[in-house]
Scaffold this motif. Structure first.
Motif, PDB file in Angstrom:
ATOM      1  N   TYR A  78       7.537   2.478  -5.103  1.00 45.74           N
ATOM      2  CA  TYR A  78       8.110   3.391  -4.110  1.00 45.74           C
ATOM      3  C   TYR A  78       7.820   2.929  -2.681  1.00 45.74           C
ATOM      4  O   TYR A  78       8.405   3.452  -1.735  1.00 45.74           O
ATOM      5  CB  TYR A  78       7.580   4.806  -4.335  1.00 45.74           C
ATOM      6  CG  TYR A  78       8.059   5.401  -5.642  1.00 45.74           C
ATOM      7  CD1 TYR A  78       9.414   5.434  -5.955  1.00 45.74           C
ATOM      8  CD2 TYR A  78       7.160   5.909  -6.566  1.00 45.74           C
ATOM      9  CE1 TYR A  78       9.858   5.956  -7.157  1.00 45.74           C
ATOM     10  CE2 TYR A  78       7.599   6.442  -7.768  1.00 45.74           C
ATOM     11  CZ  TYR A  78       8.942   6.470  -8.066  1.00 45.74           C
ATOM     12  OH  TYR A  78       9.379   6.984  -9.263  1.00 45.74           O
ATOM     13  N   ALA A  79       6.932   1.954  -2.535  1.00 40.90           N
ATOM     14  CA  ALA A  79       6.646   1.401  -1.209  1.00 40.90           C
ATOM     15  C   ALA A  79       7.495   0.170  -0.904  1.00 40.90           C
ATOM     16  O   ALA A  79       7.410  -0.385   0.197  1.00 40.90           O
ATOM     17  CB  ALA A  79       5.164   1.038  -1.110  1.00 40.90           C
ATOM     18  N   ALA A  80       8.321  -0.256  -1.857  1.00 36.96           N
ATOM     19  CA  ALA A  80       9.125  -1.476  -1.664  1.00 36.96           C
ATOM     20  C   ALA A  80      10.184  -1.266  -0.595  1.00 36.96           C
ATOM     21  O   ALA A  80      10.664  -0.144  -0.380  1.00 36.96           O
ATOM     22  CB  ALA A  80       9.782  -1.868  -2.985  1.00 36.96           C
ATOM     23  N   PRO A  81      10.575  -2.324   0.100  1.00 30.60           N
ATOM     24  CA  PRO A  81      11.669  -2.219   1.080  1.00 30.60           C
ATOM     25  C   PRO A  81      12.951  -1.762   0.393  1.00 30.60           C
ATOM     26  O   PRO A  81      13.186  -2.073  -0.780  1.00 30.60           O
ATOM     27  CB  PRO A  81      11.807  -3.657   1.612  1.00 30.60           C
ATOM     28  CG  PRO A  81      10.530  -4.334   1.257  1.00 30.60           C
ATOM     29  CD  PRO A  81      10.030  -3.691   0.008  1.00 30.60           C
ATOM     30  N   MET A  82      13.797  -1.064   1.133  1.00 32.25           N
ATOM     31  CA  MET A  82      15.020  -0.526   0.547  1.00 32.25           C
ATOM     32  C   MET A  82      15.979  -1.630   0.118  1.00 32.25           C
ATOM     33  O   MET A  82      16.791  -1.426  -0.789  1.00 32.25           O
ATOM     34  CB  MET A  82      15.697   0.423   1.532  1.00 32.25           C
ATOM     35  CG  MET A  82      14.950   1.742   1.737  1.00 32.25           C
ATOM     36  SD  MET A  82      14.565   2.591   0.180  1.00 32.25           S
ATOM     37  CE  MET A  82      16.202   2.841  -0.514  1.00 32.25           C
ATOM     38  N   VAL A 132      17.676   9.667  -1.649  1.00 29.92           N
ATOM     39  CA  VAL A 132      17.653   9.909  -3.096  1.00 29.92           C
ATOM     40  C   VAL A 132      16.462   9.207  -3.736  1.00 29.92           C
ATOM     41  O   VAL A 132      15.801   9.756  -4.624  1.00 29.92           O
ATOM     42  CB  VAL A 132      18.977   9.431  -3.737  1.00 29.92           C
ATOM     43  CG1 VAL A 132      18.926   9.613  -5.258  1.00 29.92           C
ATOM     44  CG2 VAL A 132      20.155  10.213  -3.173  1.00 29.92           C
ATOM     45  N   TRP A 133      16.149   8.002  -3.277  1.00 31.89           N
ATOM     46  CA  TRP A 133      15.004   7.264  -3.806  1.00 31.89           C
ATOM     47  C   TRP A 133      13.692   7.987  -3.489  1.00 31.89           C
ATOM     48  O   TRP A 133      12.794   8.067  -4.325  1.00 31.89           O
ATOM     49  CB  TRP A 133      15.006   5.847  -3.239  1.00 31.89           C
ATOM     50  CG  TRP A 133      13.892   4.962  -3.723  1.00 31.89           C
ATOM     51  CD1 TRP A 133      12.915   4.403  -2.960  1.00 31.89           C
ATOM     52  CD2 TRP A 133      13.663   4.508  -5.054  1.00 31.89           C
ATOM     53  NE1 TRP A 133      12.082   3.638  -3.728  1.00 31.89           N
ATOM     54  CE2 TRP A 133      12.512   3.676  -5.025  1.00 31.89           C
ATOM     55  CE3 TRP A 133      14.308   4.717  -6.278  1.00 31.89           C
ATOM     56  CZ2 TRP A 133      12.005   3.071  -6.171  1.00 31.89           C
ATOM     57  CZ3 TRP A 133      13.799   4.109  -7.420  1.00 31.89           C
ATOM     58  CH2 TRP A 133      12.663   3.295  -7.358  1.00 31.89           C
ATOM     59  N   GLN A 134      13.579   8.528  -2.287  1.00 26.85           N
ATOM     60  CA  GLN A 134      12.371   9.270  -1.919  1.00 26.85           C
ATOM     61  C   GLN A 134      12.243  10.572  -2.715  1.00 26.85           C
ATOM     62  O   GLN A 134      11.148  10.967  -3.113  1.00 26.85           O
ATOM     63  CB  GLN A 134      12.374   9.564  -0.411  1.00 26.85           C
ATOM     64  CG  GLN A 134      12.098   8.338   0.445  1.00 26.85           C
ATOM     65  CD  GLN A 134      12.147   8.656   1.929  1.00 26.85           C
ATOM     66  OE1 GLN A 134      12.969   9.445   2.389  1.00 26.85           O
ATOM     67  NE2 GLN A 134      11.264   8.026   2.689  1.00 26.85           N
ATOM     68  N   LEU A 187       3.955  14.468  -0.953  1.00 30.88           N
ATOM     69  CA  LEU A 187       4.625  14.019   0.269  1.00 30.88           C
ATOM     70  C   LEU A 187       4.280  12.577   0.600  1.00 30.88           C
ATOM     71  O   LEU A 187       5.196  11.762   0.840  1.00 30.88           O
ATOM     72  CB  LEU A 187       4.283  14.947   1.433  1.00 30.88           C
ATOM     73  CG  LEU A 187       4.917  14.593   2.785  1.00 30.88           C
ATOM     74  CD1 LEU A 187       6.441  14.519   2.669  1.00 30.88           C
ATOM     75  CD2 LEU A 187       4.518  15.618   3.849  1.00 30.88           C
ATOM     76  N   PRO A 188       2.990  12.184   0.613  1.00 36.03           N
ATOM     77  CA  PRO A 188       2.698  10.766   0.871  1.00 36.03           C
ATOM     78  C   PRO A 188       3.319   9.829  -0.167  1.00 36.03           C
ATOM     79  O   PRO A 188       3.782   8.744   0.176  1.00 36.03           O
ATOM     80  CB  PRO A 188       1.163  10.706   0.812  1.00 36.03           C
ATOM     81  CG  PRO A 188       0.714  12.089   1.128  1.00 36.03           C
ATOM     82  CD  PRO A 188       1.758  12.989   0.542  1.00 36.03           C
ATOM     83  N   ILE A 189       3.341  10.253  -1.440  1.00 32.90           N
ATOM     84  CA  ILE A 189       3.920   9.399  -2.481  1.00 32.90           C
ATOM     85  C   ILE A 189       5.420   9.212  -2.247  1.00 32.90           C
ATOM     86  O   ILE A 189       5.959   8.114  -2.398  1.00 32.90           O
ATOM     87  CB  ILE A 189       3.651  10.001  -3.874  1.00 32.90           C
ATOM     88  CG1 ILE A 189       2.172   9.814  -4.237  1.00 32.90           C
ATOM     89  CG2 ILE A 189       4.533   9.339  -4.936  1.00 32.90           C
ATOM     90  CD1 ILE A 189       1.760  10.506  -5.507  1.00 32.90           C
ATOM     91  N   ALA A 190       6.101  10.286  -1.854  1.00 29.78           N
ATOM     92  CA  ALA A 190       7.533  10.186  -1.551  1.00 29.78           C
ATOM     93  C   ALA A 190       7.780   9.229  -0.392  1.00 29.78           C
ATOM     94  O   ALA A 190       8.861   8.634  -0.293  1.00 29.78           O
ATOM     95  CB  ALA A 190       8.092  11.567  -1.226  1.00 29.78           C
ATOM     96  N   ASP A 191       6.778   9.052   0.471  1.00 30.47           N
ATOM     97  CA  ASP A 191       6.896   8.156   1.615  1.00 30.47           C
ATOM     98  C   ASP A 191       6.355   6.761   1.309  1.00 30.47           C
ATOM     99  O   ASP A 191       6.201   5.951   2.213  1.00 30.47           O
ATOM    100  CB  ASP A 191       6.154   8.758   2.808  1.00 30.47           C
ATOM    101  CG  ASP A 191       6.631   8.193   4.135  1.00 30.47           C
ATOM    102  OD1 ASP A 191       7.818   7.811   4.241  1.00 30.47           O
ATOM    103  OD2 ASP A 191       5.803   8.119   5.074  1.00 30.47           O
ATOM    104  N   GLY A 192       6.013   6.520   0.008  1.00 28.24           N
ATOM    105  CA  GLY A 192       5.587   5.182  -0.399  1.00 28.24           C
ATOM    106  C   GLY A 192       4.095   4.963  -0.458  1.00 28.24           C
ATOM    107  O   GLY A 192       3.650   3.819  -0.568  1.00 28.24           O
ATOM    108  N   SER A 193       3.288   6.025  -0.418  1.00 24.62           N
ATOM    109  CA  SER A 193       1.838   5.863  -0.408  1.00 24.62           C
ATOM    110  C   SER A 193       1.330   5.289  -1.730  1.00 24.62           C
ATOM    111  O   SER A 193       1.848   5.604  -2.808  1.00 24.62           O
ATOM    112  CB  SER A 193       1.156   7.212  -0.159  1.00 24.62           C
ATOM    113  OG  SER A 193      -0.244   7.105  -0.352  1.00 24.62           O
ATOM    114  N   SER A 194       0.282   4.472  -1.639  1.00 28.43           N
ATOM    115  CA  SER A 194      -0.342   3.905  -2.834  1.00 28.43           C
ATOM    116  C   SER A 194      -1.201   4.924  -3.580  1.00 28.43           C
ATOM    117  O   SER A 194      -1.779   4.589  -4.627  1.00 28.43           O
ATOM    118  CB  SER A 194      -1.198   2.687  -2.451  1.00 28.43           C
ATOM    119  OG  SER A 194      -2.204   3.063  -1.513  1.00 28.43           O
ATOM    120  N   LEU A 195      -1.291   6.156  -3.071  1.00 26.88           N
ATOM    121  CA  LEU A 195      -2.015   7.207  -3.791  1.00 26.88           C
ATOM    122  C   LEU A 195      -1.426   7.441  -5.179  1.00 26.88           C
ATOM    123  O   LEU A 195      -2.092   7.985  -6.062  1.00 26.88           O
ATOM    124  CB  LEU A 195      -1.976   8.515  -2.986  1.00 26.88           C
ATOM    125  CG  LEU A 195      -2.854   8.575  -1.743  1.00 26.88           C
ATOM    126  CD1 LEU A 195      -2.556   9.843  -0.944  1.00 26.88           C
ATOM    127  CD2 LEU A 195      -4.330   8.541  -2.138  1.00 26.88           C
TER     128      LEU A 195
END
Length: 229
Positions: free
Chosen positions: A44-48, A139-141, A194-202
């Motif tokens: 989820y942290a990968a570039p679009m 949609v990915w987020q 919320l952080p995960i939707a934004d690509g967090s490594s959590l």
């Protein structure tokens, strides 16, 4: 055959069925994750641009993963409902936990459904695009956020199911601790939606918990089938 033997035969049959459901669910989950890993799905942290390329080139892998989700739901609910039945047969030990497990499983099914639908949406939005768009990113987020909620529901399901089977003496003591630790890790990760939707490594905090769920299912399935043999 005496009438007193009939309940024992039914109990053994039910344990065998519940064990088989656990093993079938674990096998389906392993195949599902193997298909995604083989296709090298982006994080989820990968570039679009990477997200777009994956969904444009690996539509089949996503179709397999989403299709197996439709199989996982009845297997999951059947397993949890079966556990509830085993609890009732054994005098009600762990009844509260079994009710929580079944309720959490229903929420989990809904969360998995949303997760699958949003993944389908990602594939459909990506079709024909030459570059990332705000809609694709949204949609990915949302797909990532849905997976975070899946972890919360799955963590609750695992904890409740592990306590249910322990109270009914259906599983080994170590499986209770596996369920508690694994479920706790997934609940902790799910709280960071919320952080995960934004690509967090959590997100990776919950991955050992997900692995614990697979191990717990396999161990529980094998134990129940052997008990009924």
């Amino acid at each position: 055959m005496s009438t007193t033997a009939l309940p024992d035969i039914r109990a053994a049959r039910d344990e065998r069925v519940v064990g088989a459901l656990a093993l079938a669910l674990a096998a389906s989950l392993v195949v599902q994750n193997a298909a995604v890993a083989w296709a090298a799905a982006p994080s989820y942290a990968a570039p679009m641009t990477e997200v777009l390329a994956f969904h444009a080139e690996h539509r089949g892998a996503v179709a397999i993963a989403v299709g197996l989700e439709a199989l996982n739901l009845p297997l999951l609910l059947g397993f949890l409902a079966g556990l509830r039945g085993l609890v009732e047969q054994r005098g009600g030990a762990g009844a509260v936990w079994s009710r929580l497990a079944l309720a959490a499983g229903a929420v989990l099914s809904a969360a998995f459904g949303l997760y699958a639908v949003l993944w389908i949406g990602t594939v459909l939005v990506a079709d024909g695009l030459t570059g990332p768009t705000p809609l694709l990113e949204l949609v990915w987020q949302l797909h990532a956020a849905a997976f975070a909620f899946v972890l919360s529901a799955l963590g609750t399901t695992l904890v409740a199911a592990a306590l249910t089977t322990h109270a009914g003496r259906l599983t080994a003591p170590w499986q209770r601790w596996l369920g508690l630790v694994g479920g706790g890790l997934m609940l902790a990760a799910g709280a960071a939606s919320l952080p995960i939707a934004d690509g967090s490594s959590l997100l990776f905090v919950g991955m050992p918990g997900y692995a614990a769920w697979l191990v717990w299912l396999l161990a529980t399935g094998v134990r129940l089938v052997r008990r009924a043999a």
